[in-house]
Write an enzyme that holds these catalytic residues in place. Sequence first.
Site, PDB file in Angstrom:
ATOM      1  N   GLU A 171      68.319 -20.725 -32.373  1.00  0.00           N
ATOM      2  CA  GLU A 171      67.595 -21.037 -31.155  1.00  0.00           C
ATOM      3  C   GLU A 171      67.321 -22.326 -30.377  1.00  0.00           C
ATOM      4  O   GLU A 171      66.231 -22.110 -30.713  1.00  0.00           O
ATOM      5  CB  GLU A 171      66.920 -19.573 -31.027  1.00  0.00           C
ATOM      6  CG  GLU A 171      67.666 -18.582 -31.193  1.00  0.00           C
ATOM      7  CD  GLU A 171      67.035 -17.197 -31.747  1.00  0.00           C
ATOM      8  OE1 GLU A 171      65.219 -17.718 -31.362  1.00  0.00           O
ATOM      9  OE2 GLU A 171      67.068 -16.519 -31.742  1.00  0.00           O
ATOM     10  N   GLU A 353      71.336 -12.466 -35.944  1.00  0.00           N
ATOM     11  CA  GLU A 353      70.276 -12.289 -36.413  1.00  0.00           C
ATOM     12  C   GLU A 353      70.162 -10.768 -34.803  1.00  0.00           C
ATOM     13  O   GLU A 353      71.064 -10.882 -33.880  1.00  0.00           O
ATOM     14  CB  GLU A 353      69.067 -12.559 -35.606  1.00  0.00           C
ATOM     15  CG  GLU A 353      68.165 -13.489 -36.789  1.00  0.00           C
ATOM     16  CD  GLU A 353      67.135 -14.358 -36.292  1.00  0.00           C
ATOM     17  OE1 GLU A 353      66.085 -13.836 -35.029  1.00  0.00           O
ATOM     18  OE2 GLU A 353      66.675 -15.443 -36.443  1.00  0.00           O
TER      19      GLU A 353
HETATM   20  C1  FCB Z   1      63.746 -14.729 -33.522  1.00  0.00           C
HETATM   21  C2  FCB Z   1      63.791 -15.611 -33.967  1.00  0.00           C
HETATM   22  C3  FCB Z   1      63.208 -15.334 -35.590  1.00  0.00           C
HETATM   23  C4  FCB Z   1      62.386 -14.225 -35.170  1.00  0.00           C
HETATM   24  C5  FCB Z   1      62.984 -12.949 -34.050  1.00  0.00           C
HETATM   25  C6  FCB Z   1      61.976 -11.669 -33.771  1.00  0.00           C
HETATM   26  O1  FCB Z   1      64.123 -15.295 -31.285  1.00  0.00           O
HETATM   27  O2  FCB Z   1      65.228 -16.497 -34.300  1.00  0.00           O
HETATM   28  O3  FCB Z   1      62.608 -16.079 -36.084  1.00  0.00           O
HETATM   29  O4  FCB Z   1      60.881 -14.077 -34.318  1.00  0.00           O
HETATM   30  O5  FCB Z   1      62.917 -14.043 -32.966  1.00  0.00           O
END
Ligand code: FCB
Length: 443
Positions: A171, A353
């Site tokens: 990110e 994620e």
């Molecule tokens: C993302 C991050 C991760 C976590 C989630 C909830 O932006 O990559 O580390 O904190 O959010």
Amino acid sequence: MQATLSLPSSSTMLNKNFIYGVATASFQIEGGAANRLPCIWDTFCNTPGKVLDNSNGDVACNHYNLWEKDIELIDSLGVDAYRLSISWPRVMTQSGDLNPEGVHYYLNILKRLKDKNIKAFVTLYHWDLPQHLEDNGGWLNRETAYKFQEYADKISIALKGYVHSYATLNEPFCSAYLGYEAGIHAPGIKGKEYGKKAAHHLLLAHGLAMQVLTKNSPNTSNGIVLNFTPAYPATDSAADKAASDYADDYFNQWYAKPLFDAQYPSINEQLPKDQQPVIFKDDMEIISHPLDFLGVNFYTRAVYSHDDNEKFKEMPAREPRTDIGWEIYPDAFTALLTSLNEKYILPPIYITENGAAMADKIVDDEVLDNDRISYYQSHLNAVHCAIEKGVNVQGYFAWSLMDNFEWAEGYTKRFGIVYVNYETQKRTIKASGLAYKNLISNR
Ligand code: FCB
């Protein structure tokens, strides 16, 4: 209330070769701060008022000491893969050599994962920049990109044979925008003149690292992880539509377009000169190095309206929301994946994620987080729909394996499918963890 997870029997997400995993990041779980160099998040946490509960990552989930048990836990969930990140300040000394103690720590983890047949998806940078590099300008200094390449070079040689997939960055939007423009993440620098400059150096770092990964580690799947918060107009009006398109370019496409089209979105030309990135001659070619995969992180969408003074205005998150205040809007997930697939020639995609913070209660050693299970169900369905529409998604990682340090929110938000009692460090698999395990084992 739903307590299981399922997919249509025809879904390719039920094939054995679709990868299911759980994800974590070094600073969020490890602790073991005395055994590494300080990083920007240590400094940020120690600055009063930056982290909601004034906590830090000194102990976190104590994964530094409990990693063996944690791998047992991961194994017990029956997942195919584990996404972890390497702490740059743990494996590199200030003079730029590998730190044998830190390398040993990760080699032990990776060897154990290999013994258990769990694929290691390794992220090289999940926000824990060594503080000494920040003292030298951090991501505002072009030199940091070359330091990252050196680190990627050395660590990929040291870990050879144990990694299934490397992601260069996690990110870059968060590192650049939240860290150097909004100032709400480490290093807490605020100013519109900084965000895009930091972003450019991060993307350059990514491209430079891809060069060494391709050389040192040709058999791993090498790529990057981007987060997307799809932009929606508040109304059907042309002005709101234009505002949301602009926000999409500013927050989302800014990070994707250079990778695939070797250029920034055209809004770059509308930015005041002092807000534009400083681009050297070969930079865009380096940044657009071919990728073996694209990691997509998705949590929520954002709604924008026209603003007379700014290019756009973000509206408050609508209901329903998770415990961190993010709207639950799974349709945006399908729309995101199909639109990326239309805009760019994509490599295979992994959902690296996806998950939800919920106000969990542990009662009699059980966490009945049906709200999180329904979040997972609707988002797994959304991925399934995108695949049906032709998007090549090859895997899905739940964020997170366990509750952990949620950045500026400290330990107040729980994203785990495993509950962590921070006093005792006891782990308890939540109902969502059990549902995820069943989904995986019933394939
Ligand atoms: C993302 C991050 C991760 C976590 C989630 C909830 O932006 O990559 O580390 O904190 O959010």
